[in-house]
Design a protein around this motif. Structure first.
Motif, PDB file in Angstrom:
ATOM      1  N   ALA A   1      30.251  51.173  66.283  1.00 50.53           N
ATOM      2  CA  ALA A   1      31.374  51.844  65.644  1.00 50.53           C
ATOM      3  C   ALA A   1      31.221  51.713  64.128  1.00 50.53           C
ATOM      4  CB  ALA A   1      32.695  51.230  66.095  1.00 50.53           C
ATOM      5  N   PRO A   2      31.595  52.735  63.358  1.00 46.68           N
ATOM      6  CA  PRO A   2      31.414  52.680  61.896  1.00 46.68           C
ATOM      7  C   PRO A   2      32.188  51.514  61.293  1.00 46.68           C
ATOM      8  CG  PRO A   2      31.981  54.903  62.622  1.00 46.68           C
ATOM      9  CD  PRO A   2      32.196  54.002  63.800  1.00 46.68           C
ATOM     10  N   SER A   3      31.491  50.681  60.522  1.00 49.28           N
ATOM     11  CA  SER A   3      32.107  49.487  59.958  1.00 49.28           C
ATOM     12  C   SER A   3      31.561  49.246  58.564  1.00 49.28           C
ATOM     13  CB  SER A   3      31.817  48.274  60.852  1.00 49.28           C
ATOM     14  OG  SER A   3      32.237  47.069  60.237  1.00 49.28           O
ATOM     15  N   TRP A   4      32.481  49.055  57.614  1.00 48.22           N
ATOM     16  CA  TRP A   4      32.117  48.721  56.240  1.00 48.22           C
ATOM     17  C   TRP A   4      32.761  47.379  55.882  1.00 48.22           C
ATOM     18  CZ3 TRP A   4      33.385  53.565  57.939  1.00 48.22           C
ATOM     19  CH2 TRP A   4      32.470  54.598  57.695  1.00 48.22           C
ATOM     20  N   ASN A   5      32.073  46.609  55.056  1.00 50.03           N
ATOM     21  CA  ASN A   5      32.572  45.302  54.640  1.00 50.03           C
ATOM     22  C   ASN A   5      32.423  45.182  53.128  1.00 50.03           C
ATOM     23  OD1 ASN A   5      32.307  42.229  54.076  1.00 50.03           O
ATOM     24  ND2 ASN A   5      33.017  42.283  56.190  1.00 50.03           N
ATOM     25  N   TYR A   6      33.354  44.458  52.502  1.00 58.34           N
ATOM     26  CA  TYR A   6      33.267  44.272  51.053  1.00 58.34           C
ATOM     27  C   TYR A   6      33.442  42.813  50.678  1.00 58.34           C
ATOM     28  CZ  TYR A   6      38.403  43.904  50.805  1.00 58.34           C
ATOM     29  OH  TYR A   6      39.710  43.496  50.960  1.00 58.34           O
ATOM     30  N   HIS A   7      32.871  42.453  49.532  1.00 62.18           N
ATOM     31  CA  HIS A   7      33.049  41.150  48.893  1.00 62.18           C
ATOM     32  C   HIS A   7      33.575  41.443  47.493  1.00 62.18           C
ATOM     33  CE1 HIS A   7      30.807  37.618  46.699  1.00 62.18           C
ATOM     34  NE2 HIS A   7      32.123  37.471  46.668  1.00 62.18           N
ATOM     35  N   TYR A   8      34.862  41.184  47.295  1.00 62.35           N
ATOM     36  CA  TYR A   8      35.523  41.503  46.025  1.00 62.35           C
ATOM     37  C   TYR A   8      35.380  40.314  45.092  1.00 62.35           C
ATOM     38  CZ  TYR A   8      39.067  43.397  42.857  1.00 62.35           C
ATOM     39  OH  TYR A   8      39.744  43.898  41.773  1.00 62.35           O
ATOM     40  N   SER A   9      34.735  40.531  43.928  1.00 66.22           N
ATOM     41  CA  SER A   9      34.433  39.429  43.016  1.00 66.22           C
ATOM     42  C   SER A   9      34.645  39.845  41.567  1.00 66.22           C
ATOM     43  CB  SER A   9      32.983  38.951  43.225  1.00 66.22           C
ATOM     44  OG  SER A   9      32.752  37.740  42.547  1.00 66.22           O
ATOM     45  N   VAL A  10      35.783  40.468  41.290  1.00 61.53           N
ATOM     46  CA  VAL A  10      36.135  40.885  39.933  1.00 61.53           C
ATOM     47  C   VAL A  10      36.673  39.679  39.165  1.00 61.53           C
ATOM     48  CG1 VAL A  10      37.646  42.366  38.559  1.00 61.53           C
ATOM     49  CG2 VAL A  10      36.547  43.258  40.634  1.00 61.53           C
ATOM     50  N   LEU A  11      36.026  39.321  38.066  1.00 61.24           N
ATOM     51  CA  LEU A  11      36.324  38.079  37.352  1.00 61.24           C
ATOM     52  C   LEU A  11      37.392  38.300  36.286  1.00 61.24           C
ATOM     53  CD1 LEU A  11      32.649  36.818  36.839  1.00 61.24           C
ATOM     54  CD2 LEU A  11      34.207  36.322  38.736  1.00 61.24           C
ATOM     55  N   ASP A  12      38.424  37.477  36.328  1.00 60.96           N
ATOM     56  CA  ASP A  12      39.449  37.462  35.294  1.00 60.96           C
ATOM     57  C   ASP A  12      39.310  36.169  34.506  1.00 60.96           C
ATOM     58  OD1 ASP A  12      42.222  38.381  34.195  1.00 60.96           O
ATOM     59  OD2 ASP A  12      42.496  36.274  34.772  1.00 60.96           O
ATOM     60  N   PRO A  13      39.221  36.220  33.182  1.00 60.49           N
ATOM     61  CA  PRO A  13      38.962  35.000  32.397  1.00 60.49           C
ATOM     62  C   PRO A  13      39.973  33.889  32.639  1.00 60.49           C
ATOM     63  CG  PRO A  13      38.661  36.955  31.041  1.00 60.49           C
ATOM     64  CD  PRO A  13      39.249  37.427  32.340  1.00 60.49           C
ATOM     65  N   GLU A  14      41.255  34.214  32.667  1.00 63.36           N
ATOM     66  CA  GLU A  14      42.268  33.173  32.852  1.00 63.36           C
ATOM     67  C   GLU A  14      42.173  32.546  34.245  1.00 63.36           C
ATOM     68  OE1 GLU A  14      46.190  34.491  31.902  1.00 63.36           O
ATOM     69  OE2 GLU A  14      45.632  35.223  29.906  1.00 63.36           O
ATOM     70  N   ASP A  15      41.960  33.359  35.257  1.00 64.26           N
ATOM     71  CA  ASP A  15      41.877  32.824  36.617  1.00 64.26           C
ATOM     72  C   ASP A  15      40.594  32.015  36.823  1.00 64.26           C
ATOM     73  OD1 ASP A  15      44.316  33.920  37.399  1.00 64.26           O
ATOM     74  OD2 ASP A  15      43.386  35.845  37.890  1.00 64.26           O
ATOM     75  N   GLU A  16      39.526  32.400  36.162  1.00 60.50           N
ATOM     76  CA  GLU A  16      38.305  31.608  36.244  1.00 60.50           C
ATOM     77  C   GLU A  16      38.504  30.254  35.583  1.00 60.50           C
ATOM     78  OE1 GLU A  16      35.342  32.358  37.914  1.00 60.50           O
ATOM     79  OE2 GLU A  16      36.737  33.852  38.720  1.00 60.50           O
ATOM     80  N   ALA A  17      39.196  30.227  34.459  1.00 64.64           N
ATOM     81  CA  ALA A  17      39.422  28.970  33.746  1.00 64.64           C
ATOM     82  C   ALA A  17      40.331  28.027  34.524  1.00 64.64           C
ATOM     83  CB  ALA A  17      40.019  29.253  32.366  1.00 64.64           C
ATOM     84  N   SER A  18      41.334  28.573  35.204  1.00 64.60           N
ATOM     85  CA  SER A  18      42.263  27.732  35.963  1.00 64.60           C
ATOM     86  C   SER A  18      41.649  27.222  37.259  1.00 64.60           C
ATOM     87  CB  SER A  18      43.534  28.516  36.289  1.00 64.60           C
ATOM     88  OG  SER A  18      43.264  29.514  37.270  1.00 64.60           O
ATOM     89  N   GLY A  19      40.620  27.898  37.742  1.00 58.79           N
ATOM     90  CA  GLY A  19      40.023  27.538  39.024  1.00 58.79           C
ATOM     91  C   GLY A  19      40.482  28.401  40.170  1.00 58.79           C
ATOM     92  N   ASP A  20      41.548  29.203  39.965  1.00 60.66           N
ATOM     93  CA  ASP A  20      41.973  30.105  41.042  1.00 60.66           C
ATOM     94  C   ASP A  20      40.899  31.123  41.369  1.00 60.66           C
ATOM     95  OD1 ASP A  20      44.412  28.882  41.411  1.00 60.66           O
ATOM     96  OD2 ASP A  20      45.508  30.287  40.126  1.00 60.66           O
ATOM     97  N   GLY A  21      40.118  31.490  40.384  1.00 61.98           N
ATOM     98  CA  GLY A  21      39.004  32.391  40.607  1.00 61.98           C
ATOM     99  C   GLY A  21      39.461  33.773  41.068  1.00 61.98           C
ATOM    100  N   VAL A  22      38.653  34.368  41.921  1.00 58.23           N
ATOM    101  CA  VAL A  22      38.995  35.668  42.504  1.00 58.23           C
ATOM    102  C   VAL A  22      39.828  35.357  43.735  1.00 58.23           C
ATOM    103  CG1 VAL A  22      38.115  37.903  43.250  1.00 58.23           C
ATOM    104  CG2 VAL A  22      36.766  36.496  41.672  1.00 58.23           C
ATOM    105  N   TYR A  23      41.139  35.264  43.526  1.00 54.23           N
ATOM    106  CA  TYR A  23      42.010  34.646  44.516  1.00 54.23           C
ATOM    107  C   TYR A  23      42.475  35.636  45.579  1.00 54.23           C
ATOM    108  CZ  TYR A  23      45.674  36.581  41.447  1.00 54.23           C
ATOM    109  OH  TYR A  23      46.463  37.411  40.696  1.00 54.23           O
ATOM    110  N   HIS A  24      43.042  35.104  46.618  1.00 56.51           N
ATOM    111  CA  HIS A  24      43.485  35.821  47.809  1.00 56.51           C
ATOM    112  C   HIS A  24      44.280  37.084  47.484  1.00 56.51           C
ATOM    113  CE1 HIS A  24      44.722  36.178  52.002  1.00 56.51           C
ATOM    114  NE2 HIS A  24      46.003  36.134  51.660  1.00 56.51           N
ATOM    115  N   VAL A  25      43.827  38.211  47.975  1.00 52.96           N
ATOM    116  CA  VAL A  25      44.401  39.565  47.886  1.00 52.96           C
ATOM    117  C   VAL A  25      44.621  40.052  46.454  1.00 52.96           C
ATOM    118  CG1 VAL A  25      45.424  39.411  50.186  1.00 52.96           C
ATOM    119  CG2 VAL A  25      46.864  38.948  48.218  1.00 52.96           C
ATOM    120  N   VAL A  26      43.909  39.511  45.488  1.00 57.76           N
ATOM    121  CA  VAL A  26      44.028  40.025  44.124  1.00 57.76           C
ATOM    122  C   VAL A  26      43.557  41.475  44.054  1.00 57.76           C
ATOM    123  CG1 VAL A  26      41.737  39.245  43.355  1.00 57.76           C
ATOM    124  CG2 VAL A  26      43.615  39.470  41.695  1.00 57.76           C
ATOM    125  N   GLU A  27      42.729  41.913  45.016  1.00 56.52           N
ATOM    126  CA  GLU A  27      42.238  43.291  44.990  1.00 56.52           C
ATOM    127  C   GLU A  27      43.333  44.323  45.228  1.00 56.52           C
ATOM    128  OE1 GLU A  27      41.233  42.158  49.348  1.00 56.52           O
ATOM    129  OE2 GLU A  27      41.963  41.234  47.500  1.00 56.52           O
TER     130      GLU A  27
END
Length: 547
Positions: free
Chosen positions: A415-441
């Motif tokens: 069956a047609p299936s696509w998968n993604y890895h969302y890794s858009v970097l935000d400077p403040e979130d990277e500095a805090s450690g939250d990183g690319v956090y849950h459902v930020v997309e």
């Protein structure tokens, strides 16, 4: 004279627009609003009867007839969440409302019906966590070519209280049944808004993503024709109880409310005033755990709507074959994992609180994969050295690895299936450690101006989505709206975006192909071998953990 004609024409157009915004649903008429951006909206449409009194803890019922034209300019109240007392303003037990967004005047321009996107919000099945999202951005990104439906559904005990008494005198998994009620409403009524009931795509994030997997495997994968494709963001695989195992939550609620002395405890719960009931709507530790879990109530295995654990259903091929998207962010676990964990024991206790069936053997393997090098782990403000390794373990256990498993199951089923890895970097979130956090997309899919948040629900978009990361918004909206329009994320993708290849077989050695999404760097990637190794183990114990 020409000016007078222009004034008359303007008035006539305004009247026609207002008339067009009135939709007759049979049980009621609703007057929406046509906005200056070309989008019409109908807010606060009742899709089910108020779940009050004898309908508390019952399956949703069709709404009663209401005469006269109802105003549809305000959203309905949020469903009441757990651990929120006094009941906050804007929340109510009478909360089964939906919103519709559609191109204004569409039916006057063409007879062709438009694809429909029905969005299921998250919130761990304990809160309406992503309410009131505005469909304008997606509709405009789709060249004014889709209709969008968003809605509230019951959460906490109102949607997911279980036990023998509920099974015998009420209904199980009512929050999921609310979602099905919406999909049935769409089949009956969406044509009146210009939508095509034969082209419905369901989407959801977190618990909404879990809802996608539960709807795909509902009734052992029985296809009732309610939707035709599905897109899940951060599909959440929490621990699931059977009805009998969930009895403790019913008994505890009965005890706390004083209904334990009643001859009919369910009738007593139904007759409690909402303030009394809500004052006792609290999370407690699961059996065998030390602290309350992140999310206390959840769907249960009822042998019917939810016939088995999700992993087993998909392993055995008991799911609907439709085009699907699954995917996750890089740092799924950071916003959930306590930052003050000070030892391996503390990490293990946190994981036990979420997954009481986890064993010492499981925890030893998880330690080997994630916690061997905590001394060298990157440190972040206000967090111990255990935080990020523990969050990696929790994130992959509950979100990333289930997404990989779902894509692999669909590839195995051809069956047609696509998968993604969302890794858009935000400077403040990277500095805090939250990183690319849950459902930020969500901010990229809907557009940061179209996501709703308050002091109690949701979080504001990262500042960079208005500046350095603004270019990722049309890319994500292009893929998403293309999938909604054509069941393929590539057909109408944003100009210059790379082709999003399907997952293929998705086994280690074949690696599985997913879209890596980052501003200016979006490309296809294979799942790294080390993540495959971790996920193969976590997926293999999923049924043991009751996922």
């Amino acid at each position: 004279m020409m000016l007078a004609h222009l004034v008359v024409l303007t008035v006539l157009c305004a009247v026609a627009s207002a008339r067009q915004a009135v939709v007759d649903l049979g049980y009621s008429q609703y007057r929406g609003q046509t906005l200056s951006n070309g989008v019409a909206q109908w807010l606060g449409i009742r899709y089910a009867a108020p779940p009050l009194g004898p309908l508390r803890f019952s399956a949703p019922q069709d709404p009663d007839e209401v005469y006269g034209v109802q105003d549809a300019s305000q959203q309905g109240p949020l469903c009441i969440s757990i651990d929120s007392y006094p009941i906050p303003g804007g929340a109510s037990e009478d909360c089964l409302f939906l919103d519709v967004y559609a191109p204004a005047g569409f039916r006057g321009r063409s007879t062709k019906l438009l694809p429909v996107y029905v969005f299921i919000q998250g919130g761990g099945f304990n809160v309406n966590g992503n309410p009131y999202y505005n469909g304008t951005g997606l509709i405009q990104a789709a060249d004014m070519g889709i209709v969008i439906v968003t809605f509230n559904y019951r959460v906490g005990p109102y949607g997911f209280l279980s036990g023998a008494e509920i099974r015998e005198g009420g209904s199980l998994n009512n929050g999921l049944k609310d979602q099905i009620q919406v999909l049935e409403w769409v089949q009956k009524h969406i044509e009146k808004f210009g939508g095509d009931p034969d082209h419905v795509v369901i989407g959801g994030d977190s618990a909404g993503g879990a809802s996608i997997t539960l709807l795909l495997s509902a009734y052992n994968g029985r296809d009732d024709g309610l939707f035709h494709a599905a897109a899940a963001e951060s599909q959440s695989f929490a621990a699931m109880y059977t009805v009998d195992e969930a009895q403790f939550a019913y008994d505890d609620l009965v005890d706390r409310t004083g209904c334990n002395i009643a001859a009919d405890t369910l009738d007593c719960l139904r007759n409690l005033d909402i303030e009394t009931l809500q004052s006792q709507n609290i999370a407690t530790p699961l059996p065998g755990a030390l602290e309350p879990p992140l999310y206390f109530y959840a769907p249960v295995v009822d042998g019917d709507l939810v016939p088995d654990y999700t992993y087993r259903l998909f392993e055995e091929g008991r799911f609907i074959r439709v085009p699907v998207i699954f995917g996750d962010v890089t740092n799924e676990g950071t916003v959930f994992t306590p930052q003050n964990l000070t030892s391996i024991t503390a990490v293990n206790n946190f994981l036990r609180d979420q997954f009481p069936a986890i064993t010492d053997s499981h925890l030893a393997r998880i330690k080997d994969y994630y916690l061997q090098n905590v001394d060298s782990a990157q440190r972040y403000p206000n967090a111990t050295r255990y935080w990020r390794p523990a969050s990696n373990a929790y994130g992959e256990l509950r979100y990333n690895c289930p997404g990989i498993a779902m894509s692999a199951a669909y590839a195995d089923a051809d069956a047609p299936s696509w998968n993604y890895h969302y890794s858009v970097l935000d400077p403040e979130d990277e500095a805090s450690g939250d990183g690319v956090y849950h459902v930020v997309e969500l901010n990229a899919i809907w557009g940061p101006d179209n996501v709703w948040y308050s002091e109690d629900v949701g979080s504001p978009p990262p500042a960079s989505y208005y500046t350095s990361n603004a270019p990722i918004i049309p890319v994500m909206q292009g893929y998403w709206t293309s999938f909604i329009r054509s069941f393929d994320p590539n057909t109408f993708r944003y100009r210059g975006s790379p082709r999003w290849e399907t997952w293929e077989r998705g086994h280690r050695g074949d690696e599985g192909h997913r879209l890596f999404i980052r501003t200016g760097e979006t490309r296809m990637e294979s799942v790294p071998t080390d993540q495959w190794e971790r996920c193969e183990y976590l997926i293999s114990i999923g049924v043991e953990l009751t996922q």
